[in-house]
Design an enzyme around this catalytic site. Sequence first.
Site, PDB file in Angstrom:
ATOM      1  CD  GLU A  78      -1.990  -2.039   1.534  1.00  0.00           C
ATOM      2  OE1 GLU A  78      -0.527  -2.499   2.076  1.00  0.00           O
ATOM      3  OE2 GLU A  78      -2.256  -3.088   2.321  1.00  0.00           O
ATOM      4  CG  PHE A 140      -9.766 -10.264  10.714  1.00  0.00           C
ATOM      5  CD1 PHE A 140      -8.108 -10.403  11.161  1.00  0.00           C
ATOM      6  CD2 PHE A 140      -9.873  -9.917   9.696  1.00  0.00           C
ATOM      7  CE1 PHE A 140      -7.611 -10.684  10.557  1.00  0.00           C
ATOM      8  CE2 PHE A 140      -9.470 -10.351   8.729  1.00  0.00           C
ATOM      9  CZ  PHE A 140      -7.498  -9.753   8.960  1.00  0.00           C
ATOM     10  CD  GLN A 141      -7.384  -7.774   7.962  1.00  0.00           C
ATOM     11  OE1 GLN A 141      -7.988  -7.209   6.671  1.00  0.00           O
ATOM     12  NE2 GLN A 141      -6.619  -8.064   7.388  1.00  0.00           N
ATOM     13  CE  LYS A 190     -16.759  -7.220   3.813  1.00  0.00           C
ATOM     14  NZ  LYS A 190     -16.125  -8.256   3.781  1.00  0.00           N
ATOM     15  CG  MET A 504      22.065  12.548   4.355  1.00  0.00           C
ATOM     16  SD  MET A 504      23.601  14.207   3.288  1.00  0.00           S
ATOM     17  CE  MET A 504      23.000  14.742   1.883  1.00  0.00           C
TER      18      MET A 504
END
Lengths: 589, 174
Positions: A78, A140-141, A190, A504
């Site tokens: 993502e 969940f999630q 959802k 760096m």
Amino acid sequence: MEIKAKKAQAPKKVKSDRAKTNSKKAKAKISGAEAVLKCLLKEGVDLIYGYPGGAIMPIYDALYDYQKKIQHVLTRHEQGAIHAAEGYARATRKTGVCFATSGPGATNLFTGLGDALMDSTPLVCVTGQVYSHLLGSDAFQEVDVIGCTTSITKWNYQITDPNEIPEVMAKAFYIANSGRPGPVLIDITKDAQVGLLDFKYKRTTKIRSYFPLPEVDSAQITAAAKLINAAKKPLILSGHGIQIAEAHEVFRKFVEKTGIPVASTIHGLSSLNNDHPLYVGMLGMHGNYGPNIKTNQCDLLIAIGMRFDDRVTGNLQKYATQAKKIHIEIDPSEINKNVEVEAPVLADAKDAIVALHKKVKKKTYPSWLKEFRACDKKEYRKVISKDLAKLTSGPIKMAQAIKEASDQTKGKAIVVTDVGQHQMLAARYYDYSDKNLWISSGGAGTMGFGLPAAIGAKMGRPQKEVLCVCGDGGFQMTLQELGVCSQYDVAVKILLLDNNYLGMVRQWQELFFERRYSFVELENPDFVTIAKGFGVEGHTVADAKNLKASIKQMLDHDGPYLLHVTCIKEENVFPIISTGKAVDEIALE
Amino acid sequence: MENEYTITIFSENKTGVLSRVIGIITRRKINMDSISASKSAIKGIHKIIIVIKVTETQVRKICAQIDKQIDVFKAFYYDNSDLVYQEIALYKVPTEAFYQGDTVENLVRKYDAKILRIEKKYIVIEKTGHQEETEALLEELEQVGIYEFIRSGRVAIVKPMERLNTYLKKRNIA
């Protein structure tokens, strides 16, 4: 009008027709998921980056029927999706769109949200969320995405009712790409995705509590023009705002009329071509010598669309205290935030420049400009000549690789960088010769930004050469997106400058931590094999004598290409303004 | 120099506005002395009042950042001298304390406090006033014994005629 006319002619028929359409409409409720896609179409979106998962499955299911109208690019992570959307947005000035599922899908977007907020990049991110009856239950999630993203979004909103979708999506696009652009996140449960609604869409043109485009205040313009006309040693600081406002043309005309030298911030690169006689270089920590030194010698600073970031100002107490300052800025919270100014101009950069143009006198500053050129000579002698010294064998200098790529692309490629030494050198040694060529993570300094952002830039402007300049550290943070280059044939040219170090950080450890190299050395994989494993062609160039031919081979290749450049292991980027130092304490060695 | 400032914020009454506003303050590690929220005199517009101790430069920057939140109409900050403000405090003290001489009675009179409820075991006293006043009563009640104490956030009315109205008129909102 048409209906009225028909009505007059045959009222009965129209009535029955209308009844028909009404009943049809009543039946034609669509799902929230489909509504989301219809909203995107209404906003002119034809490209989405994303990654499916449980809570966003209804949207992906709807997308199955819309794939001819909207291209969806399946990134490998993502974070890749959101950086690609950023790259796309920055290259096109359109709003980037990405999808992710709830929980970890959404949390993987956070780095990109923060990055987009810092760099004023318009995004609309849609995340799936668990059913609304499960909110707060540690389902969940489930992650409190709204709570988590409040401080890294311009606006965010959770939709729990499908009927909200059209209005909220319209608001999202309006907010993301008006005023100072920024990321918007819309979290959709959802049940709101599967629920039905009557779809009606109206683009948002106004929000009563939000005033994105301040009107140019003529008093402010007059005050600014007065300072400009009286100045003896003025200096323009051109920032990202010029690119965002697409003010390149009016800016160039303004500069040429006023004759004032232009120094750019890192995101202001390519707001004026490098070879313009009034362009004097880049500001800031690793910027050019002249503009930094002269910041503390000028009598007037004209800052346009920039925010006096600490990487630009160095020590604020010693920053241009001798100069009067004009600050043209669209975001009122930036005015007098870091630097107090005599003449603020709250406006869009383009509007302000146009208004100011009419009030300024035509002038030139030949001797003042000469002072910059003297500085350039000094910098050339102490830094540039060494960085660009043509090596004929052995490992390659990073600057040399960038300069060669610049020459071969005639300074007209879009340069997308990752973060670190290579980024600073790409800023310094690419000769920007067209507008809006620079895409990099400036404010946030997000390693891993480069490759996915380059993918977005290339897909947004496929006709342009897109050069992705990466280091070996950052590249490994998102190199899985090579899969996207291959699957969708995105012809980015990756110039991987590999010195086996987090360069760096190593440089800082060398300069400021007594060479205690704490966890900066990498044992790197065979990058070319990895690229080939993904189906991306590439080769390694380890000898300076082959650099030119290698870059040509990369650019000539039809499709994505990885040029792995073996660089000198320990090189430092100079000049540098060390932490706490003033801009005129810039060190050349 | 740090000073006590009262920020008044006019916003839409929507989920999440308050956390956006608070985030801008807490990200600077500034602790809020008090916070309250309610509807305002303008229909549909919410008012949040926050008290913090900061420098004027800080409060100005904080206000500017609050201001730019999408659902915020306008944020203003005021010095205490610009305000008429109140806080309300409730004290739960043992009823026994009233049996022992007239200490508590004297306190209630002195502080112009109110008895809200008398139970067998405890009495609830209410005092409205500035923080120093409610604090002073607390200190005295602590001497005789106290079960519970709570103070509300500050509510405030600004002395200058509300700047928001002019602002909204300018923007053609109200």
